[in-house]
Design an enzyme around this catalytic site. Structure first.
Site, PDB file in Angstrom:
ATOM      1  N   HIS A 127       0.733  -1.126  -0.009  1.00 39.42           N
ATOM      2  CA  HIS A 127       0.091   0.151  -0.048  1.00 39.42           C
ATOM      3  C   HIS A 127       0.941   1.250  -0.024  1.00 39.42           C
ATOM      4  O   HIS A 127       2.063   1.307   0.529  1.00 39.42           O
ATOM      5  CB  HIS A 127      -0.844  -0.281   1.176  1.00 39.42           C
ATOM      6  N   ASP A 170       3.126  -4.573   7.981  1.00 42.34           N
ATOM      7  CA  ASP A 170       1.956  -3.557   7.929  1.00 42.34           C
ATOM      8  C   ASP A 170       0.777  -4.830   8.067  1.00 42.34           C
ATOM      9  O   ASP A 170       0.229  -5.601   7.211  1.00 42.34           O
ATOM     10  CB  ASP A 170       1.799  -3.296   6.312  1.00 42.34           C
ATOM     11  N   GLN A 192      -4.598  -5.318   7.000  1.00 44.60           N
ATOM     12  CA  GLN A 192      -5.612  -6.177   6.090  1.00 44.60           C
ATOM     13  C   GLN A 192      -5.645  -7.292   7.031  1.00 44.60           C
ATOM     14  O   GLN A 192      -6.573  -8.161   6.599  1.00 44.60           O
ATOM     15  CB  GLN A 192      -5.275  -6.400   4.813  1.00 44.60           C
ATOM     16  N   LYS A 225     -10.391  -1.198  10.719  1.00 45.03           N
ATOM     17  CA  LYS A 225     -10.508  -2.106   9.863  1.00 45.03           C
ATOM     18  C   LYS A 225     -10.844  -3.448  10.628  1.00 45.03           C
ATOM     19  O   LYS A 225     -10.652  -4.648  10.101  1.00 45.03           O
ATOM     20  CB  LYS A 225      -9.302  -2.346   8.862  1.00 45.03           C
ATOM     21  N   CYS A 247      -4.574   2.649  -3.415  1.00 45.97           N
ATOM     22  CA  CYS A 247      -3.686   3.050  -2.928  1.00 45.97           C
ATOM     23  C   CYS A 247      -2.482   2.150  -3.039  1.00 45.97           C
ATOM     24  O   CYS A 247      -1.567   1.943  -2.475  1.00 45.97           O
ATOM     25  CB  CYS A 247      -3.739   3.417  -1.478  1.00 45.97           C
TER      26      CYS A 247
END
Lengths: 150, 421
Positions: free
Chosen positions: B138, B215, B218, B241, B379
């Site tokens: 991202h 990261d 998600q 999220k 993104c």
């Protein structure tokens, strides 16, 4: 479905599928790129301006049906027009897609552009419809080489 | 290890309930109508909806507990501080971190990565060093590293992907050298749904004594994350999220790394003492939390963790995998539809394109049917460039999605094709 049909009119679907004046104009004397970083739509507008008249106009690039059809119809409307006339068309088109449906939508004077009246019902798509037009405005003013919607 | 150490698998032992039909009623926003049709929400990779318990926790804070933290001796301030710090301990247990002081509250994944890039990257990176990221990151795991690399004269190295959207592991190993100061990788790709083998990749990097940031934006809503098992050095995620509020997120960091790092921002609450000649910084985690934090947000995140904790996340993951598989199969059967990202191990996300129809138009037409998907570049412009496409439409599932949502989307895609042909 009726809302959708007001946005995706036949004329828009047709210009999306078979864009007019699509491609590079080799002897252009004004070239400008328009880019919407939110969705990735990207077009280049080519102009051949002589004595304040748009002798030739073409465009290339990729984007959604609304942005592509808008660019295509724009080229058919502006070919042969003077710079002040083109700027007046910009204002008319801008008013059409940003005002609530019905207002200022004088079908007779707008011609093919009237097909974009439904865009005003879809605020998220106004930028799609105006991308090529904003680029054109930049090209007429000549100093810029790229226009971004953001 | 201190007394707050938690063991892996504790949450697994919780007696749990999971029925996607039942959990839907926990989320008030799922009952709204769009264009006169019931909402079909398939934009969970952008943000998830919030259960009533999270909304209530935030309302309760502002209604009956509101005060600043770490400041006053009065009742409300002590109460706010206790609830805020209790949320930190909930995050610690959620990630299975060794200590709660390793949990830094930030605004979201983006700020978490910026913190690590500026504070850690900015300290260790020198002219000629490099940072290894991947081609499926991202923008928020690209740009922060670019900024610090540009400042010090370091370079960014990018692990390439194959046409399925999987990282090329042999290329990864080839990119690592003695000048690699950190590896920053996404756990699950937001654009492709690929689940990366981060545990193996962390081991590979650690063999060369290179720390790794993951990261997790998600990943946190889709299954169990255990930072000790992964052995990652940093793990960043956003509350919104995973059914919590926006504006709050977490950077987990290993204690010895966090202690070695300079503060990210200066201000109140991050100091021990201040004079005009010298300032002593506070201990972890407060060193990295300058200013009044998003207290209600942290409490809301704590409530979201409680909510997830009541569910059997293994069953949730299985349910979501089934939805992703069903959608993939149905879209593959439709002529003119291509799935972008066909990795063997995927979670949550199905990105697709339709011949001759721009994703933006797909999104507008689906919206007329009450269906929310994301359209655009997500993104992740380099991913779009790799596949040679301007954008995709992306459906992303959460635990409350049902088979009917998938059927509605497939019918919606047929509708899109009908409008255009």
């Amino acid at each position: 479905m009726s809302d959708l049909r007001s946005l995706y009119q036949e004329i828009i679907l047709d210009h999306n599928k078979n864009p007019r004046n699509f491609g590079v104009l080799d002897d252009a004397n004004r070239v400008i790129e328009g880019y919407n970083p939110l969705c990735g739509d990207r077009y280049t507008i080519y102009l051949k301006l002589e004595d304040d008249v748009i002798q030739e106009i073409k465009f290339s690039g990729v984007g959604c049906a609304i942005s592509k059809a808008s660019a295509s119809v724009m080229t058919t409307v502006l070919k042969g027009k003077t710079v002040p006339e083109a700027e007046a068309w910009f204002e008319k088109f801008h008013a059409l897609v940003t005002h609530p449906s019905g207002e200022d939508a004088d079908g007779a004077s707008l011609g093919k552009l009237a097909a974009f009246a439904g865009v005003s019902e879809f605020p998220a798509r106004v930028k799609c419809a105006t991308l090529a037009w904003h680029s054109l405005k930049g090209a007429l003013r000549s100093s810029a080489t790229s226009v971004s919607t953001e | 290890m201190n007394s707050t150490t938690v063991k892996k698998g504790v949450r697994d032992a919780t007696v749990s309930r999971f029925d996607p039909g039942t959990v839907r009623s926990d989320f008030p926003a799922l009952s709204v109508t769009v264009k006169g049709k019931p909402l079909v929400y398939l934009d969970n990779a952008a943000t998830t909806h919030k259960p009533a318990s999270v909304i209530e926790a935030i309302t309760q804070f502002y209604s009956a507990e509101n005060s600043n933290v770490h400041r006053g001796v009065h009742h409300l301030s002590e109460l706010a501080t206790e609830k805020f710090e209790e949320s930190r301990r909930k995050v610690q247990r959620f990630l299975n971190a060794t200590e709660s002081s390793e949990i830094i509250f930030v605004r979201g994944t983006t700020e978490g990565i910026n913190l690590a890039a500026q504070s850690y990257g900015g300290t260790v990176l020198r002219n000629g060093d490099n940072v290894v990221i991947s081609a499926m990151e991202h923008h928020s795991n690209i740009v922060p590293w670019q900024i610090v690399c540009d400042r010090v004269g370091a370079s960014l190295r990018v692990i390439p992907i194959n046409r399925k959207g999987e990282l090329l592991q042999e290329e990864f190993e080839r990119l690592l050298d003695e000048r690699t100061k950190i590896v920053a990788l996404t756990h699950i790709s937001n654009a492709l749904g690929t689940v990366n083998p981060v545990q193996e990749m962390i081991r590979t990097a650690h063999d060369r004594k290179i720390p790794v940031l993951i990261d997790g934006a998600q990943a946190v809503a889709h299954g169990h994350v255990d930072v000790q098992e992964l052995d990652c050095d940093f793990y960043a995620f956003s509350s919104h999220k995973m059914f919590g509020p926006t504006g709050i997120g977490v950077l987990y960091g290993k204690k010895e790394l966090l202690e070695s790092m300079p503060p990210y921002q200066g201000g109140g609450d991050m100091i021990k003492s201040v004079s005009f000649s010298k300032t002593m910084y506070a201990d972890l985690p407060h060193k990295f939390e300058a200013g009044t934090p998003h207290i209600a947000g942290a409490i809301g995140l704590g409530a979201a963790i409680d909510y997830i904790g009541e569910l059997a996340m293994e069953e949730v993951a299985l349910h979501e995998r089934r939805l992703v598989q069903d959608l993939t199969d149905a879209l593959t059967d439709l002529p003119g539809v291509q799935i972008i990202g066909t990795a063997t191990n995927k979670a949550g996300v199905v990105s697709f394109t339709i011949d001759g129809i721009h994703p933006h138009d797909i999104g507008t037409i689906l919206n007329e049917d009450g269906i929310a998907v994301r359209t655009g570049q997500h993104c992740a412009q380099p991913v779009m460039d790799f596949f040679g496409i301007p954008a995709t439409a992306r459906a992303s599932v959460a635990l409350y999605n049902t088979t009917k949502d998938i059927q509605d989307l497939v019918a919606g895609v047929r509708h899109v094709q009908k409008v255009f042909h």
